[in-house]
Scaffold this motif. Structure first.
Motif, PDB file in Angstrom:
ATOM      1  N   HIS A 173      -1.320   7.372 -17.562  1.00 32.02           N
ATOM      2  CA  HIS A 173      -1.193   7.873 -18.940  1.00 32.02           C
ATOM      3  C   HIS A 173       0.223   7.580 -19.427  1.00 32.02           C
ATOM      4  O   HIS A 173       1.162   8.300 -19.098  1.00 32.02           O
ATOM      5  CB  HIS A 173      -1.467   9.389 -18.949  1.00 32.02           C
ATOM      6  CG  HIS A 173      -1.432  10.016 -20.308  1.00 32.02           C
ATOM      7  ND1 HIS A 173      -2.173  11.137 -20.612  1.00 32.02           N
ATOM      8  CD2 HIS A 173      -0.751   9.706 -21.436  1.00 32.02           C
ATOM      9  CE1 HIS A 173      -1.957  11.486 -21.870  1.00 32.02           C
ATOM     10  NE2 HIS A 173      -1.084  10.635 -22.389  1.00 32.02           N
ATOM     11  N   HIS A 225       2.400   5.663 -22.946  1.00 30.46           N
ATOM     12  CA  HIS A 225       2.259   5.060 -24.278  1.00 30.46           C
ATOM     13  C   HIS A 225       3.257   3.919 -24.430  1.00 30.46           C
ATOM     14  O   HIS A 225       4.314   4.058 -25.040  1.00 30.46           O
ATOM     15  CB  HIS A 225       2.440   6.144 -25.345  1.00 30.46           C
ATOM     16  CG  HIS A 225       1.393   7.210 -25.252  1.00 30.46           C
ATOM     17  ND1 HIS A 225       0.096   7.005 -25.670  1.00 30.46           N
ATOM     18  CD2 HIS A 225       1.415   8.445 -24.727  1.00 30.46           C
ATOM     19  CE1 HIS A 225      -0.624   8.091 -25.429  1.00 30.46           C
ATOM     20  NE2 HIS A 225       0.139   8.982 -24.855  1.00 30.46           N
ATOM     21  N   PHE A 284      -3.346   7.422 -29.084  1.00 34.92           N
ATOM     22  CA  PHE A 284      -2.873   8.746 -29.502  1.00 34.92           C
ATOM     23  C   PHE A 284      -2.285   8.658 -30.894  1.00 34.92           C
ATOM     24  O   PHE A 284      -2.398   7.648 -31.567  1.00 34.92           O
ATOM     25  CB  PHE A 284      -1.847   9.279 -28.481  1.00 34.92           C
ATOM     26  CG  PHE A 284      -1.743  10.785 -28.503  1.00 34.92           C
ATOM     27  CD1 PHE A 284      -2.876  11.582 -28.484  1.00 34.92           C
ATOM     28  CD2 PHE A 284      -0.492  11.409 -28.546  1.00 34.92           C
ATOM     29  CE1 PHE A 284      -2.766  12.966 -28.500  1.00 34.92           C
ATOM     30  CE2 PHE A 284      -0.382  12.795 -28.567  1.00 34.92           C
ATOM     31  CZ  PHE A 284      -1.503  13.572 -28.550  1.00 34.92           C
ATOM     32  N   GLU A 294      -7.211   9.730 -25.926  1.00 35.88           N
ATOM     33  CA  GLU A 294      -7.192  11.130 -25.609  1.00 35.88           C
ATOM     34  C   GLU A 294      -7.998  11.910 -26.632  1.00 35.88           C
ATOM     35  O   GLU A 294      -7.790  11.762 -27.833  1.00 35.88           O
ATOM     36  CB  GLU A 294      -5.756  11.674 -25.641  1.00 35.88           C
ATOM     37  CG  GLU A 294      -4.815  11.016 -24.667  1.00 35.88           C
ATOM     38  CD  GLU A 294      -3.372  11.520 -24.845  1.00 35.88           C
ATOM     39  OE1 GLU A 294      -3.122  12.736 -24.859  1.00 35.88           O
ATOM     40  OE2 GLU A 294      -2.492  10.665 -24.986  1.00 35.88           O
ATOM     41  N   HIS A 344      -1.994  17.047 -19.050  1.00 33.68           N
ATOM     42  CA  HIS A 344      -0.851  17.868 -19.500  1.00 33.68           C
ATOM     43  C   HIS A 344      -0.950  19.281 -18.938  1.00 33.68           C
ATOM     44  O   HIS A 344      -0.635  20.258 -19.629  1.00 33.68           O
ATOM     45  CB  HIS A 344      -0.761  17.928 -21.030  1.00 33.68           C
ATOM     46  CG  HIS A 344      -0.817  16.607 -21.718  1.00 33.68           C
ATOM     47  ND1 HIS A 344      -0.057  15.519 -21.335  1.00 33.68           N
ATOM     48  CD2 HIS A 344      -1.565  16.172 -22.756  1.00 33.68           C
ATOM     49  CE1 HIS A 344      -0.334  14.498 -22.122  1.00 33.68           C
ATOM     50  NE2 HIS A 344      -1.251  14.865 -22.986  1.00 33.68           N
TER      51      HIS A 344
HETATM   52 ZN   LIG Z   1      -0.535  10.954 -24.333  1.00 31.77          ZN
END
Ligand SMILES: [Zn+2]
Length: 283
Positions: A7, A9, A34, A105, A167
């Motif tokens: 995960h 970005h 995202f 996500e 998370h």
């Molecule tokens: Zn993320």
């Protein structure tokens, strides 16, 4: 140490980051779709972004021998914007693509009715396209949001082992543990989860279904915090094999469920893109 960041970005990161990651042992990444900070105002902004996640970004990663896959979704925050909701109807065309290894996500930001609807519809798409789902948990009201997330996942009919709930922290890990879902942890430099806290969680819960990521994006973040977590594990007495399991074999096992994870190009810096070939490193 070989590292798979499940995960991150990369759209927000520079080639310096790719170079540092490659030197640190990062060989594979998954980049979830995202929000980009600046609100998007029309579905076309999303399709350009999705195209870059399955076209340009894998090319950039490939220049450093890193294999790049993506997850595609309408994110929870922008699911609240009526200008963005038509993106839900555009998703099927992307969920068919080779480099897309999950729906994500998805999940909750503020837990609004629009977020409920987008979450449920996208879990149904994961079922329909036979893909795993990557689920974001809210940063506020986290325990409540995580319980609610698990209820919606359970009602979706998607098998828990095909869902990663991300998370997490000490409190929400306890909530997710018995659900059968994978547990994702985003390690941050200053706030939320740190490498030493992550090591404690691994001690407490074991290594099964554990995913560790850097989530690095346009905010304060560090793409090498996966490496730091591996080092912290070794310093705490975990073995090299334990580290390999958490930082490599677990993410491979989770995303392999898509049937699309292709790691054959790892280490190869020769790529063909849009008809031209580039080579780096002279090998
Ligand atoms: Zn993320």
């Amino acid at each position: 140490m070989r590292i798979f960041d499940p995960h991150i970005h990369m759209t927000s990161r520079t080639t310096d980051d790719y170079a540092r990651m490659a030197a640190a042992g990062v060989r594979a990444v998954v980049e979830p779709a995202f929000w980009l900070g600046q609100p998007r105002t029309n579905p076309g902004s999303f399709t350009d972004y999705f195209d870059s996640l399955i076209g340009w970004e894998p090319y950039r990663a490939g220049q450093f021998g890193i294999v790049h896959h993506a997850t595609i979704a309408l994110n929870p925050k922008e699911a609240n914007d009526p200008r963005c909701r038509p993106v839900l109807d555009l998703l099927p065309r992307y969920l068919d693509k080779d480099r897309v290894v999950a729906v994500g996500e998805i999940g909750y930001d503020s837990m609004t009715p629009d977020e409920d609807d987008a979450f449920e519809r996208q879990l149904a798409l994961a079922l329909e396209y036979d893909l795993p789902a990557l689920v974001h948990t809210p940063h506020r009201d986290k325990a409540h949001g995580t319980r609610r997330t698990l209820e919606v996942v359970a009602a979706s009919g998607l098998a828990p082992e095909r869902v990663a709930v991300d998370h997490l922290n000490e409190v929400t890990a306890d909530i997710v543990r018995d659900s059968g879902c994978w547990m994702g942890f985003s390690i941050y430099p200053e706030t939320k989860m740190s490498p030493p806290r992550m090591v404690e969680i691994l001690r407490r819960h074991g290594l099964d279904r554990m995913l560790v990521n850097s989530a690095a994006d346009w905010g304060i973040s560090d793409p090498l915090l996966t490496l730091e977590t591996g080092r912290a594990m070794l310093a705490a007495g975990f073995t090299d094999d334990d580290v390999d399991r958490v930082l490599w074999r677990n993410p491979v096992e989770f995303y392999r469920q898509s049937g699309r994870l292709d790691l054959t190009a790892i280490g190869s810096t020769e790529r063909t893109f849009a008809g031209s070939s580039i080579k780096r490193g002279g090998s």
